[in-house]
Design a protein around this motif. Sequence first.
Motif, mmCIF file in Angstrom:
data_model
loop_
_atom_site.group_PDB
_atom_site.id
_atom_site.type_symbol
_atom_site.label_atom_id
_atom_site.label_comp_id
_atom_site.label_asym_id
_atom_site.label_seq_id
_atom_site.Cartn_x
_atom_site.Cartn_y
_atom_site.Cartn_z
ATOM 1 N N LEU A 139 0.782 -1.317 0.119
ATOM 2 C CA LEU A 139 0.065 -0.060 -0.010
ATOM 3 C C LEU A 139 0.855 1.275 -0.070
ATOM 4 C CD1 LEU A 139 -2.557 -1.105 2.588
ATOM 5 C CD2 LEU A 139 -3.046 -1.175 0.528
ATOM 6 N N TYR A 140 2.036 1.120 0.818
ATOM 7 C CA TYR A 140 2.862 2.317 0.763
ATOM 8 C C TYR A 140 4.384 1.845 1.068
ATOM 9 C CZ TYR A 140 4.473 6.410 3.180
ATOM 10 O OH TYR A 140 5.048 7.573 3.761
ATOM 11 N N GLU A 141 5.156 2.718 0.368
ATOM 12 C CA GLU A 141 6.781 2.757 0.646
ATOM 13 C C GLU A 141 7.050 3.924 1.241
ATOM 14 O OE1 GLU A 141 9.458 0.760 -2.096
ATOM 15 O OE2 GLU A 141 10.975 1.092 -0.696
ATOM 16 N N GLY A 142 7.597 3.696 2.484
ATOM 17 C CA GLY A 142 8.077 5.056 3.110
ATOM 18 C C GLY A 142 9.567 4.981 3.224
ATOM 19 N N LYS A 143 9.974 5.887 3.822
ATOM 20 C CA LYS A 143 11.813 6.142 3.840
ATOM 21 C C LYS A 143 12.209 4.880 4.748
ATOM 22 C CE LYS A 143 11.231 10.300 5.545
ATOM 23 N NZ LYS A 143 9.796 10.691 5.181
ATOM 24 N N ALA A 144 11.556 4.138 5.660
ATOM 25 C CA ALA A 144 12.069 3.100 6.387
ATOM 26 C C ALA A 144 11.361 1.789 6.411
ATOM 27 C CB ALA A 144 12.319 3.732 7.776
ATOM 28 N N LYS A 145 10.069 2.021 6.092
ATOM 29 C CA LYS A 145 9.176 0.638 5.814
ATOM 30 C C LYS A 145 8.489 0.551 4.979
ATOM 31 C CE LYS A 145 7.597 1.486 10.383
ATOM 32 N NZ LYS A 145 8.211 3.152 10.539
ATOM 33 N N LYS A 146 8.031 -0.605 4.465
ATOM 34 C CA LYS A 146 6.723 -0.680 3.741
ATOM 35 C C LYS A 146 5.526 -1.228 4.427
ATOM 36 C CE LYS A 146 9.713 -2.315 -0.042
ATOM 37 N NZ LYS A 146 10.334 -3.317 -1.075
ATOM 38 N N LEU A 190 6.901 9.960 18.367
ATOM 39 C CA LEU A 190 5.963 8.932 18.573
ATOM 40 C C LEU A 190 4.792 9.298 17.544
ATOM 41 C CD1 LEU A 190 5.265 8.639 22.408
ATOM 42 C CD2 LEU A 190 6.679 6.984 20.964
ATOM 43 N N GLU A 191 4.245 8.400 16.898
ATOM 44 C CA GLU A 191 3.023 8.519 16.230
ATOM 45 C C GLU A 191 1.870 7.741 16.822
ATOM 46 O OE1 GLU A 191 3.697 8.120 11.917
ATOM 47 O OE2 GLU A 191 5.574 8.764 12.075
ATOM 48 N N PHE A 192 0.754 8.348 16.623
ATOM 49 C CA PHE A 192 -0.461 7.857 17.171
ATOM 50 C C PHE A 192 -1.420 7.431 15.883
ATOM 51 C CE2 PHE A 192 1.388 9.382 20.723
ATOM 52 C CZ PHE A 192 1.149 8.418 21.717
ATOM 53 N N VAL A 198 0.346 -5.584 12.464
ATOM 54 C CA VAL A 198 -0.071 -4.612 13.238
ATOM 55 C C VAL A 198 -1.594 -4.361 12.652
ATOM 56 C CG1 VAL A 198 2.223 -3.419 13.334
ATOM 57 C CG2 VAL A 198 0.578 -2.528 11.666
ATOM 58 N N LYS A 199 -1.976 -3.628 13.806
ATOM 59 C CA LYS A 199 -3.599 -3.300 13.620
ATOM 60 C C LYS A 199 -3.457 -2.056 12.738
ATOM 61 C CE LYS A 199 -4.948 -4.516 18.323
ATOM 62 N NZ LYS A 199 -5.050 -4.035 19.777
ATOM 63 N N LYS A 200 -4.410 -2.156 11.761
ATOM 64 C CA LYS A 200 -4.371 -1.050 10.804
ATOM 65 C C LYS A 200 -4.843 0.364 11.509
ATOM 66 C CE LYS A 200 -7.859 -0.138 6.938
ATOM 67 N NZ LYS A 200 -8.655 -0.932 6.076
HETATM 68 P P1 ADP Z 1 7.728 7.688 6.403
HETATM 69 O O1 ADP Z 1 6.333 7.515 5.843
HETATM 70 O O2 ADP Z 1 7.924 8.776 7.208
HETATM 71 O O3 ADP Z 1 8.702 7.724 5.151
HETATM 72 P P2 ADP Z 1 8.449 4.923 7.259
HETATM 73 O O4 ADP Z 1 9.119 4.520 6.314
HETATM 74 O O5 ADP Z 1 8.350 4.343 8.468
HETATM 75 O O6 ADP Z 1 7.801 6.334 7.358
HETATM 76 O O7 ADP Z 1 6.779 4.498 6.753
HETATM 77 C C1 ADP Z 1 5.611 3.772 7.274
HETATM 78 C C2 ADP Z 1 4.432 4.415 7.329
HETATM 79 O O8 ADP Z 1 3.330 3.679 7.949
HETATM 80 C C3 ADP Z 1 4.165 5.900 7.999
HETATM 81 O O9 ADP Z 1 3.962 6.896 7.130
HETATM 82 C C4 ADP Z 1 3.711 5.698 9.305
HETATM 83 O O10 ADP Z 1 2.943 6.647 9.577
HETATM 84 C C5 ADP Z 1 2.657 4.437 8.915
HETATM 85 N N1 ADP Z 1 2.253 3.662 9.684
HETATM 86 C C6 ADP Z 1 3.018 3.294 10.753
HETATM 87 N N2 ADP Z 1 2.166 2.353 11.736
HETATM 88 C C7 ADP Z 1 0.805 1.984 10.929
HETATM 89 C C8 ADP Z 1 -0.339 1.556 11.373
HETATM 90 N N3 ADP Z 1 -0.440 0.556 12.399
HETATM 91 N N4 ADP Z 1 -1.212 1.547 10.337
HETATM 92 C C9 ADP Z 1 -1.304 2.350 9.290
HETATM 93 N N5 ADP Z 1 -0.099 3.010 8.952
HETATM 94 C C10 ADP Z 1 0.845 2.974 9.631
#
Ligand code: ADP
Length: 236
Positions: A7-14, A178-180, A81-83
């Motif tokens: 769904l998403y590729e961020g800087k540190a996680k997918k 932190l992020e919530f 993880v919980k969405k």
């Molecule tokens: P960034 O988006 O800052 O590059 P990451 O590479 O860590 O960061 O990407 C992970 C993304 O997933 C972040 O945007 C974060 O807010 C989001 N995220 C983290 N946990 C959850 C979750 N439980 N449900 C949905 N999105 C999440």
Amino acid sequence: MEKLEQLYEGKAKKVYRTSDDALYIVEYKDDATAFNGLKKGTIAGKGIINNKMSNMLMQILEKHGIPTHFVEEISDRETVVKKVKIVPLEVIIRNVSAGSFAKNYGVEEGIVFEEPTIEFSYKNDDLGDPLINSYHVIALKLAKKEEIDTIKKYAFKVNEVLKEYFKKMNIDLIDFKLEFGWLPDGTIVLADEISPDTCRFWDSTTKEKLDKDRFRRDLGGVEDAYQEVMRRLLGE
Ligand code: ADP
Ligand code: UDP
């Protein structure tokens, strides 16, 4: 539990969808960025450490009454993880001056505060994550007043629990982000990650930096620093 489409590729996680509509799988990468993506690199093995560390810490926090998104670690780099819908705020707690606090207010790093501080950044890469206060959060309709109160309460509690926990490992918790997020029913839970990418950890004795500042500031020994925090967490 299996990964479906990304769904998403961020800087540190997918982030991946799963067959369960309420759950995601996050995959931790070794990629590292700093200064809003301007500095890029990799930290070998970081994804594995951050996955494991974040999961350990979230489980400890759950025991102390903080609800989190953590469900299950399924591999070295992957966790169910919980969405949630992410509250578009970076919540930053500080115990000691460092980083942007020292820079913005013209003080040296290492000043121990009498009370921890809290600040919010509006999570918006295009705007460069600007600092905002809780009135701005309400004005921008990013969260409601009661939700901000809940977030503040949880953030300070996370600080109390983690500060004490790391102290036992001879590590000072300097500051962290932190992020919530909102579960579908509107409940707020702690999401994202807690790791040397998102916290400043200093050795209590030597004040050596054991976190992403080694990457940001080209201090060397980045991999070793991440491993050292993990080693102490595992009691080795
Ligand atoms: P960034 O988006 O800052 O590059 P990451 O590479 O860590 O960061 O990407 C992970 C993304 O997933 C972040 O945007 C974060 O807010 C989001 N995220 C983290 N946990 C959850 C979750 N439980 N449900 C949905 N999105 C999440
Ligand atoms: N932080 C983070 N992500 C960000 C900004 C900050 O995880 O986008 C963390 C950072 O690792 C540190 C704390 O939040 O532990 C405070 O960071 P600071 O505001 O000092 O910013 P920086 O020095 O990283 O620019």
